[in-house]
Design a protein around this motif. Structure first.
Motif, PDB file in Angstrom:
ATOM      1  N   TYR A  77       0.856  -1.191   0.000  1.00 14.84           N
ATOM      2  CA  TYR A  77       0.000   0.000   0.000  1.00 14.84           C
ATOM      3  C   TYR A  77       0.889   1.237   0.000  1.00 14.84           C
ATOM      4  CZ  TYR A  77      -4.701  -1.910   0.626  1.00 14.84           C
ATOM      5  OH  TYR A  77      -5.907  -2.534   0.425  1.00 14.84           O
ATOM      6  N   GLU A  78       0.520   2.199  -0.846  1.00 16.89           N
ATOM      7  CA  GLU A  78       1.194   3.491  -0.861  1.00 16.89           C
ATOM      8  C   GLU A  78       0.226   4.571  -0.376  1.00 16.89           C
ATOM      9  OE1 GLU A  78       3.934   4.355  -4.139  1.00 16.89           O
ATOM     10  OE2 GLU A  78       3.297   2.453  -5.046  1.00 16.89           O
ATOM     11  N   PHE A  79       0.746   5.779  -0.163  1.00 17.19           N
ATOM     12  CA  PHE A  79      -0.045   6.845   0.433  1.00 17.19           C
ATOM     13  C   PHE A  79       0.135   8.130  -0.373  1.00 17.19           C
ATOM     14  CE2 PHE A  79       1.469   3.851   3.560  1.00 17.19           C
ATOM     15  CZ  PHE A  79       0.317   3.485   4.234  1.00 17.19           C
ATOM     16  N   GLU A  80      -0.990   8.754  -0.731  1.00 18.35           N
ATOM     17  CA  GLU A  80      -0.943  10.041  -1.412  1.00 18.35           C
ATOM     18  C   GLU A  80      -1.631  11.090  -0.545  1.00 18.35           C
ATOM     19  OE1 GLU A  80      -1.202  12.070  -5.800  1.00 18.35           O
ATOM     20  OE2 GLU A  80      -2.265  10.186  -5.483  1.00 18.35           O
ATOM     21  N   ILE A  81      -1.011  12.258  -0.449  1.00 18.57           N
ATOM     22  CA  ILE A  81      -1.471  13.309   0.462  1.00 18.57           C
ATOM     23  C   ILE A  81      -1.735  14.581  -0.327  1.00 18.57           C
ATOM     24  CG2 ILE A  81      -0.907  14.650   2.523  1.00 18.57           C
ATOM     25  CD1 ILE A  81       1.209  12.406   3.129  1.00 18.57           C
ATOM     26  N   TYR A  82      -2.926  15.158  -0.097  1.00 18.69           N
ATOM     27  CA  TYR A  82      -3.233  16.475  -0.675  1.00 18.69           C
ATOM     28  C   TYR A  82      -3.197  17.512   0.435  1.00 18.69           C
ATOM     29  CZ  TYR A  82      -5.636  20.431  -2.751  1.00 18.69           C
ATOM     30  OH  TYR A  82      -5.945  21.695  -3.205  1.00 18.69           O
ATOM     31  N   SER A  83      -2.557  18.648   0.161  1.00 19.59           N
ATOM     32  CA  SER A  83      -2.491  19.760   1.107  1.00 19.59           C
ATOM     33  C   SER A  83      -3.154  20.978   0.475  1.00 19.59           C
ATOM     34  CB  SER A  83      -1.037  20.075   1.473  1.00 19.59           C
ATOM     35  OG  SER A  83      -0.954  21.301   2.170  1.00 19.59           O
ATOM     36  N   SER A  84      -4.138  21.553   1.162  1.00 17.14           N
ATOM     37  CA  SER A  84      -4.781  22.760   0.649  1.00 17.14           C
ATOM     38  C   SER A  84      -3.826  23.947   0.670  1.00 17.14           C
ATOM     39  CB  SER A  84      -6.042  23.086   1.462  1.00 17.14           C
ATOM     40  OG  SER A  84      -5.702  23.401   2.806  1.00 17.14           O
ATOM     41  N   ARG A  85      -2.842  23.907   1.554  1.00 19.93           N
ATOM     42  CA  ARG A  85      -1.870  25.005   1.616  1.00 19.93           C
ATOM     43  C   ARG A  85      -1.010  25.027   0.359  1.00 19.93           C
ATOM     44  NH1 ARG A  85       1.973  25.574   6.794  1.00 19.93           N
ATOM     45  NH2 ARG A  85      -0.074  25.988   7.730  1.00 19.93           N
ATOM     46  N   GLU A  86      -0.562  23.824  -0.101  1.00 18.50           N
ATOM     47  CA  GLU A  86       0.240  23.741  -1.326  1.00 18.50           C
ATOM     48  C   GLU A  86      -0.616  23.600  -2.585  1.00 18.50           C
ATOM     49  OE1 GLU A  86       1.473  21.721   1.390  1.00 18.50           O
ATOM     50  OE2 GLU A  86       2.896  23.327   1.843  1.00 18.50           O
ATOM     51  N   GLU A  87      -1.898  23.258  -2.380  1.00 21.75           N
ATOM     52  CA  GLU A  87      -2.829  23.038  -3.490  1.00 21.75           C
ATOM     53  C   GLU A  87      -2.305  21.981  -4.465  1.00 21.75           C
ATOM     54  OE1 GLU A  87      -3.652  26.809  -5.302  1.00 21.75           O
ATOM     55  OE2 GLU A  87      -4.906  27.478  -3.636  1.00 21.75           O
ATOM     56  N   SER A  88      -1.756  20.909  -3.910  1.00 19.53           N
ATOM     57  CA  SER A  88      -1.194  19.862  -4.760  1.00 19.53           C
ATOM     58  C   SER A  88      -1.189  18.520  -4.031  1.00 19.53           C
ATOM     59  CB  SER A  88       0.230  20.217  -5.188  1.00 19.53           C
ATOM     60  OG  SER A  88       1.074  20.320  -4.055  1.00 19.53           O
ATOM     61  N   TRP A  89      -1.082  17.444  -4.834  1.00 26.95           N
ATOM     62  CA  TRP A  89      -0.966  16.088  -4.327  1.00 26.95           C
ATOM     63  C   TRP A  89       0.507  15.688  -4.286  1.00 26.95           C
ATOM     64  CZ3 TRP A  89      -5.064  13.100  -2.669  1.00 26.95           C
ATOM     65  CH2 TRP A  89      -6.348  13.517  -3.029  1.00 26.95           C
ATOM     66  N   ARG A  90       0.823  14.768  -3.371  1.00 27.67           N
ATOM     67  CA  ARG A  90       2.178  14.249  -3.268  1.00 27.67           C
ATOM     68  C   ARG A  90       2.126  12.803  -2.788  1.00 27.67           C
ATOM     69  NH1 ARG A  90       5.371  13.682   1.085  1.00 27.67           N
ATOM     70  NH2 ARG A  90       3.934  14.917   2.366  1.00 27.67           N
ATOM     71  N   VAL A  91       2.814  11.910  -3.514  1.00 27.03           N
ATOM     72  CA  VAL A  91       2.881  10.504  -3.104  1.00 27.03           C
ATOM     73  C   VAL A  91       4.030  10.348  -2.116  1.00 27.03           C
ATOM     74  CG1 VAL A  91       3.231   8.131  -3.853  1.00 27.03           C
ATOM     75  CG2 VAL A  91       1.910   9.702  -5.279  1.00 27.03           C
ATOM     76  N   SER A  92       3.734   9.803  -0.948  1.00 24.30           N
ATOM     77  CA  SER A  92       4.754   9.587   0.068  1.00 24.30           C
ATOM     78  C   SER A  92       5.727   8.497  -0.386  1.00 24.30           C
ATOM     79  CB  SER A  92       4.098   9.184   1.396  1.00 24.30           C
ATOM     80  OG  SER A  92       5.061   8.774   2.345  1.00 24.30           O
ATOM     81  N   GLY A  93       6.936   8.552   0.132  1.00 25.61           N
ATOM     82  CA  GLY A  93       7.919   7.520  -0.175  1.00 25.61           C
ATOM     83  C   GLY A  93       7.708   6.235   0.612  1.00 25.61           C
ATOM     84  N   GLU A  94       6.776   6.253   1.567  1.00 28.68           N
ATOM     85  CA  GLU A  94       6.535   5.075   2.411  1.00 28.68           C
ATOM     86  C   GLU A  94       5.668   4.053   1.673  1.00 28.68           C
ATOM     87  OE1 GLU A  94       6.449   2.978   6.297  1.00 28.68           O
ATOM     88  OE2 GLU A  94       7.819   4.096   5.007  1.00 28.68           O
ATOM     89  N   ILE A  95       6.009   2.790   1.804  1.00 29.57           N
ATOM     90  CA  ILE A  95       5.214   1.685   1.267  1.00 29.57           C
ATOM     91  C   ILE A  95       5.017   0.671   2.392  1.00 29.57           C
ATOM     92  CG2 ILE A  95       5.048  -0.142  -0.463  1.00 29.57           C
ATOM     93  CD1 ILE A  95       6.906   1.454  -2.230  1.00 29.57           C
ATOM     94  N   PHE A  96       3.771   0.264   2.598  1.00 23.82           N
ATOM     95  CA  PHE A  96       3.468  -0.734   3.620  1.00 23.82           C
ATOM     96  C   PHE A  96       3.238  -2.076   2.941  1.00 23.82           C
ATOM     97  CE2 PHE A  96       0.293  -3.220   5.952  1.00 23.82           C
ATOM     98  CZ  PHE A  96       0.953  -3.395   7.156  1.00 23.82           C
ATOM     99  N   PHE A  97       3.921  -3.110   3.419  1.00 22.33           N
ATOM    100  CA  PHE A  97       3.768  -4.449   2.863  1.00 22.33           C
ATOM    101  C   PHE A  97       3.019  -5.318   3.859  1.00 22.33           C
ATOM    102  CE2 PHE A  97       7.487  -2.744   0.715  1.00 22.33           C
ATOM    103  CZ  PHE A  97       7.201  -3.050  -0.612  1.00 22.33           C
TER     104      PHE A  97
END
Length: 361
Positions: free
Chosen positions: A182-202
């Motif tokens: 599983y990967e994680f994507e985070i949206y921030s209203s302050r940056e107004e953009s999405w970002r995929v985290s480098g963390e992966i859960f197995f």
């Protein structure tokens, strides 16, 4: 003489506060603690109240002062949403079907007055809206494919020092590059953009999409195998918590698990999230009992239409919503009162809590 004038001035000031009009006391010290529906009705009391309630500053104060669960948006797989109010006289929204949005949507998550909705057409855009004010914003397209029923969590924590509603979305999605990841994507209203985290859960876990809860910068999802996926937003690290079951929520600043154990409702809170790292054979329990609520018959019956092992559909704040006796009931932990709010709902439908807030987008 000067001393006497100063004394009289102080007495006059005290008297002016003591004999302030009741309507001014309510306006300055009580209105901000009321739900949005009541406040919109109170705009008819007088011109002064109407002008005050309509200001952005008052909306900011109210969104910080009022945090109570007011009701639930319910949505079947194909139909528009509807609203189930805990108290129809006090709580409500002007357009429960959310027709003010530019396209039909599915409600995915909520947080302190804001809803996260997802369009049904095109690339299925995300929208953040306040159903009370009917204000909304469309988010940019995510970088990753979140799937047809995303495990997404909306995070909005009102702050007295921040007049702009800043929020985040966190989505856990199956990795396309790594099996059982599983990967994680985070949206921030302050940056107004999405970002995929480098963390992966197995782990061989399948997350329940509507189970996500945010507590103190940590997001939790319940999995089909009864485990809990934990994602720390500050560290951006993921781990698995064993022995998770029931409906996840937050009570008194802690993660809680609420479930039915006929004839009772049981609430446990997480006290130790690190039992997985302890030595084998450790007897330390991650959960402690917080409430054990005995329900009256016939809703507590374990047979027929009574309470079943999976009857709890929501448990957070001071509110527990559960099925019993062919009806949907709400239990208020503070008042210890039970009320029937509607007939039985389709178990495949989505149920999302709502706080009746004036928060501005």
């Amino acid at each position: 003489m000067d001393k006497e004038r100063r004394t009289n001035k102080l007495l006059a000031n005290k008297n002016s506060i003591l004999y302030m009009d009741l309507k001014d006391i309510i306006k300055n010290h009580a209105l901000e603690f009321l739900p949005a529906k009541s406040l919109l009705r109170f705009t008819g009391v007088c011109r002064d109240w109407k002008l005050d309630i309509k200001t952005p500053f008052f909306a900011h104060k109210q969104s910080n002062s009022f945090r109570g669960i007011s009701g639930f948006f319910y949505q079947s797989n194909a139909g528009p949403p509807s609203f189930i109010s805990i108290n129809p006289n006090a709580y409500g929204v002007p357009d429960p079907s959310l027709k003010f949005l530019p396209e039909p949507v599915d409600i995915r998550a909520s947080s302190n007055g804001l809803l996260c909705c997802q369009g049904r057409d095109g690339y299925k855009a995300y929208y953040i809206c306040n159903p009370v004010t009917r204000k909304w914003t469309k988010l940019p397209k995510p970088n990753a494919d979140h799937g047809h029923d995303p495990a997404i969590v909306l995070i909005f924590e009102p702050s007295l020092l921040n007049f702009v509603a800043e929020y985040k979305l966190v989505c856990a999605f199956p990795s396309v590059d790594f099996d059982n990841g599983y990967e994680f994507e985070i949206y921030s209203s302050r940056e107004e953009s999405w970002r995929v985290s480098g963390e992966i859960f197995f782990g061989k876990s399948t997350l329940l999409p509507r189970s996500g809860v945010h507590v103190n910068d940590i997001v939790y999802w319940l999995a089909l195998n009864g485990q809990i996926l934990v994602f720390d937003l500050k560290m951006e690290r993921a781990q698995q918590l064993n022995r998770g079951y029931g409906t996840l929520g937050m009570m008194d600043g802690r993660l809680c698990s609420t479930f039915s154990q006929p004839p009772t409702l049981v609430v446990r809170t997480l006290c130790n999230a690190y039992t997985n790292t302890m030595a084998m054979g450790s007897n330390v329990e991650p959960w402690v009992m917080k409430h054990q609520i005995k329900l009256p018959a016939p809703m507590s019956s374990g047979t027929g239409y009574g309470l079943k092992s999976r009857s709890v559909v929501f448990g957070s704040g001071n509110v527990i919503m559960f099925r019993g006796g062919g009806k949907m009931h709400v239990y208020d932990i503070k008042t210890k009162e039970i009320q029937c709010v509607c007939d039985e709902l389709n178990s495949s439908g989505r149920l999302v809590s709502h706080v009746n807030s004036l928060v501005e987008l």
